[in-house]
Design a protein around this motif. Sequence first.
Motif, PDB file in Angstrom:
ATOM      1  N   PRO A  46       0.808  -1.230   0.000  1.00 52.09           N
ATOM      2  CA  PRO A  46       0.000   0.000   0.000  1.00 52.09           C
ATOM      3  C   PRO A  46       0.837   1.274   0.000  1.00 52.09           C
ATOM      4  O   PRO A  46       0.551   2.209  -0.758  1.00 52.09           O
ATOM      5  CB  PRO A  46      -0.831  -0.132   1.285  1.00 52.09           C
ATOM      6  CG  PRO A  46      -0.914  -1.595   1.540  1.00 52.09           C
ATOM      7  CD  PRO A  46       0.413  -2.142   1.094  1.00 52.09           C
ATOM      8  N   MET A  47       1.881   1.324   0.836  1.00 52.35           N
ATOM      9  CA  MET A  47       2.715   2.527   0.863  1.00 52.35           C
ATOM     10  C   MET A  47       3.489   2.699  -0.436  1.00 52.35           C
ATOM     11  O   MET A  47       3.589   3.802  -0.977  1.00 52.35           O
ATOM     12  CB  MET A  47       3.685   2.468   2.040  1.00 52.35           C
ATOM     13  CG  MET A  47       3.022   2.599   3.396  1.00 52.35           C
ATOM     14  SD  MET A  47       2.237   1.067   3.949  1.00 52.35           S
ATOM     15  CE  MET A  47       3.684   0.125   4.445  1.00 52.35           C
ATOM     16  N   ALA A  48       4.020   1.581  -0.957  1.00 48.50           N
ATOM     17  CA  ALA A  48       4.762   1.661  -2.216  1.00 48.50           C
ATOM     18  C   ALA A  48       3.872   2.162  -3.346  1.00 48.50           C
ATOM     19  O   ALA A  48       4.287   2.997  -4.168  1.00 48.50           O
ATOM     20  CB  ALA A  48       5.340   0.285  -2.559  1.00 48.50           C
ATOM     21  N   LEU A  49       2.632   1.683  -3.394  1.00 43.71           N
ATOM     22  CA  LEU A  49       1.698   2.104  -4.446  1.00 43.71           C
ATOM     23  C   LEU A  49       1.391   3.587  -4.330  1.00 43.71           C
ATOM     24  O   LEU A  49       1.416   4.320  -5.334  1.00 43.71           O
ATOM     25  CB  LEU A  49       0.407   1.291  -4.342  1.00 43.71           C
ATOM     26  CG  LEU A  49      -0.708   1.686  -5.314  1.00 43.71           C
ATOM     27  CD1 LEU A  49      -0.306   1.376  -6.749  1.00 43.71           C
ATOM     28  CD2 LEU A  49      -2.014   0.984  -4.965  1.00 43.71           C
ATOM     29  N   MET A  50       1.093   4.062  -3.129  1.00 39.99           N
ATOM     30  CA  MET A  50       0.723   5.469  -2.959  1.00 39.99           C
ATOM     31  C   MET A  50       1.889   6.408  -3.284  1.00 39.99           C
ATOM     32  O   MET A  50       1.710   7.443  -3.933  1.00 39.99           O
ATOM     33  CB  MET A  50       0.241   5.711  -1.524  1.00 39.99           C
ATOM     34  CG  MET A  50      -1.076   5.034  -1.182  1.00 39.99           C
ATOM     35  SD  MET A  50      -2.504   5.673  -2.107  1.00 39.99           S
ATOM     36  CE  MET A  50      -2.616   4.465  -3.449  1.00 39.99           C
ATOM     37  N   VAL A  78      -8.686   2.645  -5.444  1.00 34.12           N
ATOM     38  CA  VAL A  78      -9.423   1.371  -5.494  1.00 34.12           C
ATOM     39  C   VAL A  78      -8.469   0.212  -5.221  1.00 34.12           C
ATOM     40  O   VAL A  78      -8.777  -0.706  -4.439  1.00 34.12           O
ATOM     41  CB  VAL A  78     -10.125   1.198  -6.854  1.00 34.12           C
ATOM     42  CG1 VAL A  78     -10.699  -0.214  -6.986  1.00 34.12           C
ATOM     43  CG2 VAL A  78     -11.230   2.229  -7.026  1.00 34.12           C
ATOM     44  N   ALA A  79      -7.286   0.246  -5.870  1.00 39.18           N
ATOM     45  CA  ALA A  79      -6.290  -0.805  -5.627  1.00 39.18           C
ATOM     46  C   ALA A  79      -5.836  -0.814  -4.178  1.00 39.18           C
ATOM     47  O   ALA A  79      -5.609  -1.882  -3.589  1.00 39.18           O
ATOM     48  CB  ALA A  79      -5.089  -0.602  -6.565  1.00 39.18           C
ATOM     49  N   LEU A  80      -5.716   0.368  -3.575  1.00 39.93           N
ATOM     50  CA  LEU A  80      -5.334   0.462  -2.155  1.00 39.93           C
ATOM     51  C   LEU A  80      -6.356  -0.249  -1.271  1.00 39.93           C
ATOM     52  O   LEU A  80      -5.985  -1.019  -0.375  1.00 39.93           O
ATOM     53  CB  LEU A  80      -5.216   1.931  -1.754  1.00 39.93           C
ATOM     54  CG  LEU A  80      -4.923   2.204  -0.274  1.00 39.93           C
ATOM     55  CD1 LEU A  80      -3.506   1.777   0.083  1.00 39.93           C
ATOM     56  CD2 LEU A  80      -5.127   3.681   0.051  1.00 39.93           C
ATOM     57  N   VAL A  81      -7.636  -0.005  -1.520  1.00 39.15           N
ATOM     58  CA  VAL A  81      -8.686  -0.636  -0.723  1.00 39.15           C
ATOM     59  C   VAL A  81      -8.645  -2.154  -0.887  1.00 39.15           C
ATOM     60  O   VAL A  81      -8.781  -2.911   0.091  1.00 39.15           O
ATOM     61  CB  VAL A  81     -10.072  -0.085  -1.114  1.00 39.15           C
ATOM     62  CG1 VAL A  81     -11.187  -0.881  -0.447  1.00 39.15           C
ATOM     63  CG2 VAL A  81     -10.181   1.386  -0.729  1.00 39.15           C
ATOM     64  N   LEU A  82      -8.435  -2.626  -2.116  1.00 39.91           N
ATOM     65  CA  LEU A  82      -8.364  -4.073  -2.352  1.00 39.91           C
ATOM     66  C   LEU A  82      -7.174  -4.687  -1.622  1.00 39.91           C
ATOM     67  O   LEU A  82      -7.292  -5.755  -1.000  1.00 39.91           O
ATOM     68  CB  LEU A  82      -8.265  -4.350  -3.852  1.00 39.91           C
ATOM     69  CG  LEU A  82      -9.512  -3.993  -4.681  1.00 39.91           C
ATOM     70  CD1 LEU A  82      -9.236  -4.224  -6.165  1.00 39.91           C
ATOM     71  CD2 LEU A  82     -10.719  -4.805  -4.229  1.00 39.91           C
ATOM     72  N   MET A  83      -6.023  -4.037  -1.676  1.00 45.66           N
ATOM     73  CA  MET A  83      -4.845  -4.533  -0.961  1.00 45.66           C
ATOM     74  C   MET A  83      -5.096  -4.608   0.537  1.00 45.66           C
ATOM     75  O   MET A  83      -4.763  -5.606   1.197  1.00 45.66           O
ATOM     76  CB  MET A  83      -3.645  -3.616  -1.216  1.00 45.66           C
ATOM     77  CG  MET A  83      -3.044  -3.708  -2.590  1.00 45.66           C
ATOM     78  SD  MET A  83      -1.679  -2.527  -2.746  1.00 45.66           S
ATOM     79  CE  MET A  83      -1.231  -2.793  -4.460  1.00 45.66           C
ATOM     80  N   GLU A  84      -5.693  -3.569   1.072  1.00 41.55           N
ATOM     81  CA  GLU A  84      -5.922  -3.546   2.515  1.00 41.55           C
ATOM     82  C   GLU A  84      -7.005  -4.537   2.925  1.00 41.55           C
ATOM     83  O   GLU A  84      -6.950  -5.103   4.021  1.00 41.55           O
ATOM     84  CB  GLU A  84      -6.274  -2.120   2.939  1.00 41.55           C
ATOM     85  CG  GLU A  84      -5.064  -1.198   2.833  1.00 41.55           C
ATOM     86  CD  GLU A  84      -5.395   0.273   2.950  1.00 41.55           C
ATOM     87  OE1 GLU A  84      -4.467   1.067   3.168  1.00 41.55           O
ATOM     88  OE2 GLU A  84      -6.573   0.630   2.805  1.00 41.55           O
ATOM     89  N   ILE A  98      -5.790   8.706 -12.722  1.00 37.65           N
ATOM     90  CA  ILE A  98      -4.707   7.928 -12.121  1.00 37.65           C
ATOM     91  C   ILE A  98      -4.983   7.663 -10.640  1.00 37.65           C
ATOM     92  O   ILE A  98      -4.802   6.542 -10.148  1.00 37.65           O
ATOM     93  CB  ILE A  98      -3.365   8.665 -12.287  1.00 37.65           C
ATOM     94  CG1 ILE A  98      -2.996   8.758 -13.779  1.00 37.65           C
ATOM     95  CG2 ILE A  98      -2.252   7.966 -11.507  1.00 37.65           C
ATOM     96  CD1 ILE A  98      -1.789   9.629 -14.062  1.00 37.65           C
ATOM     97  N   ALA A  99      -5.453   8.689  -9.926  1.00 36.94           N
ATOM     98  CA  ALA A  99      -5.596   8.577  -8.476  1.00 36.94           C
ATOM     99  C   ALA A  99      -6.736   7.650  -8.072  1.00 36.94           C
ATOM    100  O   ALA A  99      -6.574   6.837  -7.146  1.00 36.94           O
ATOM    101  CB  ALA A  99      -5.808   9.965  -7.861  1.00 36.94           C
ATOM    102  N   ILE A 100      -7.885   7.754  -8.727  1.00 32.92           N
ATOM    103  CA  ILE A 100      -9.042   6.954  -8.297  1.00 32.92           C
ATOM    104  C   ILE A 100      -8.789   5.456  -8.464  1.00 32.92           C
ATOM    105  O   ILE A 100      -9.020   4.678  -7.522  1.00 32.92           O
ATOM    106  CB  ILE A 100     -10.321   7.393  -9.042  1.00 32.92           C
ATOM    107  CG1 ILE A 100     -10.602   8.878  -8.796  1.00 32.92           C
ATOM    108  CG2 ILE A 100     -11.509   6.544  -8.598  1.00 32.92           C
ATOM    109  CD1 ILE A 100     -10.746   9.256  -7.355  1.00 32.92           C
ATOM    110  N   PRO A 101      -8.316   4.976  -9.625  1.00 36.30           N
ATOM    111  CA  PRO A 101      -7.971   3.539  -9.699  1.00 36.30           C
ATOM    112  C   PRO A 101      -6.910   3.139  -8.680  1.00 36.30           C
ATOM    113  O   PRO A 101      -6.934   2.022  -8.147  1.00 36.30           O
ATOM    114  CB  PRO A 101      -7.468   3.366 -11.135  1.00 36.30           C
ATOM    115  CG  PRO A 101      -8.105   4.478 -11.899  1.00 36.30           C
ATOM    116  CD  PRO A 101      -8.172   5.621 -10.943  1.00 36.30           C
TER     117      PRO A 101
END
Length: 520
Positions: A30-34, A60-66, A54-57
């Motif tokens: 999550p941190m690496a992605l952000m 979404v990926a952050l929520v899925l990872m978490e 770019i930010a919204i997808p």
Amino acid sequence: MAVPTTAPIDLSAAMVMAPTALADWLVIAPMALMITLGAVLMMVRHRIWLHGWIAIPGLVALVLMEGLLVYRVAVDGPFTMTAGRWLPPFGISFTADLMGSLLALASGLVALAAGIYGLRDIDATGRRYGFYPFLLLLMAGVTGAFLTGDIFNLYVWFEVLLISSFGLLILGSERQQIDGALKYAVLNLLGTTLFLIAVGYVYAIFGTLNMADIARQANDYRGTAPLMTLSALFILAFAMKAAAFPVNFWLPASYHTPRIVVSALFGGLLTKVGVYALMRVMVMLFPVEREQLSFLLAIIAALTMVIGALGALAQSDLRRMAGFAVIAGIGNIIAGVAIGGVPGVSGAILYSLHSIIVMTALYLLIGEAARIGGSWSLQTLGGLYRDAPWIAAAAFVIFFAAAGLPPFSGLWPKIILLKAALDIGAWWLSAAILISALILTLTLGRVFLLAFWRPRIEPSAVPSAAGALQRSAPLAGLVAIIVFFGIFPDLPVRLSQEAAATLADPRAYIQSVFPTGGAE
């Protein structure tokens, strides 16, 4: 004369020799992605039309990872990844347990809601000033704080989110924003400095900054090291971060100044990082000192929740009212820390999850009410029930949840905290929780009667329908979460209890960091 040698060097005593399992990368992904996406947005800063795409997808990926992180921790227990293949405590560890993972998931959900809402709330100037890069870097800091296993790294992630929040606070560079940012900066930098001083004392006493290592060594230093003084310093630093009494005055002086979506992020997230750090340090690292300071914490909690509720009742500006409501919620969380044990801590964790969602929804609701009614003031608002019935329905749910009334999400943590306080004989703390809830009920009832039921005092232009989906969808999503977990509380209650049990008895946490025992 040096003689070359070909003898093999045994690195297994200092380094992880086995390859890292793919699932273990979840704790740092999550941190690496952000951070990566934040850098990408800076590279395309002149193409602001790309930022939302770019930010919204990415969110979404952050929520899925978490979500996957919560699932793995719930099934397998805490797990750790240490940077650079160094064995802890030499390498910087990231450790995911249920408390950190649940708070990270809730934070990701509200960040996604804020990102979608910002598509219409943030104009071209705000995007050019960096709303979406700052949002992603803020989430890197928030998530990193929840998942780090190193107390100095916790300070570093505090700095990341603090710097990002400065940028978000002054978007637009209006005079009011600069004034609010100055108050926000001074108190938060003072709290950060106290935190850093406390971290320095930790290293001087324990010779390590790894939280699992500190937890297993703490008993050896009681009676010979000033752990009580150290704990008091941590409490003061985190009280400033969390806006607890008596160092809470900076929050209502600053949270009403930025764009409403930024206020929603701050109200939902930033103070929760402060109370998370308080729970992590005082419950897991210094439980004996927490017990000895529990009465002081209980007084702080009672004053914070009652003064926050009274402050909300005194306001006519909806944004200032929401700021005081945030403070009242912080008092409830600190009450759980003061009560201690699995019941108290689980109530604090559950209330934190509830507050992240509800406070963000409250600010977004206020933004919609002001957009439709043309004012932030209760003195001029009116007729919103007729103009926007669905906003009135959302307000009904959010107000009930914020006050802790059934059948929504705020009821269950209040019940858990009340029972836990009564079980230890702290009837006066239970009374403070009930008084605070009563005052908030009166406050939010007054808002509903004046802003929604009362006829419009003066005519105003009909608001534009442009961007209605981007504004209504995130608010509707948060309201759905509030309703769902109010009606079906079993899962969040059970997970909060398991998270509290791991925090109160950190053997599983320590085992994940030192699977073979490690060097004592």
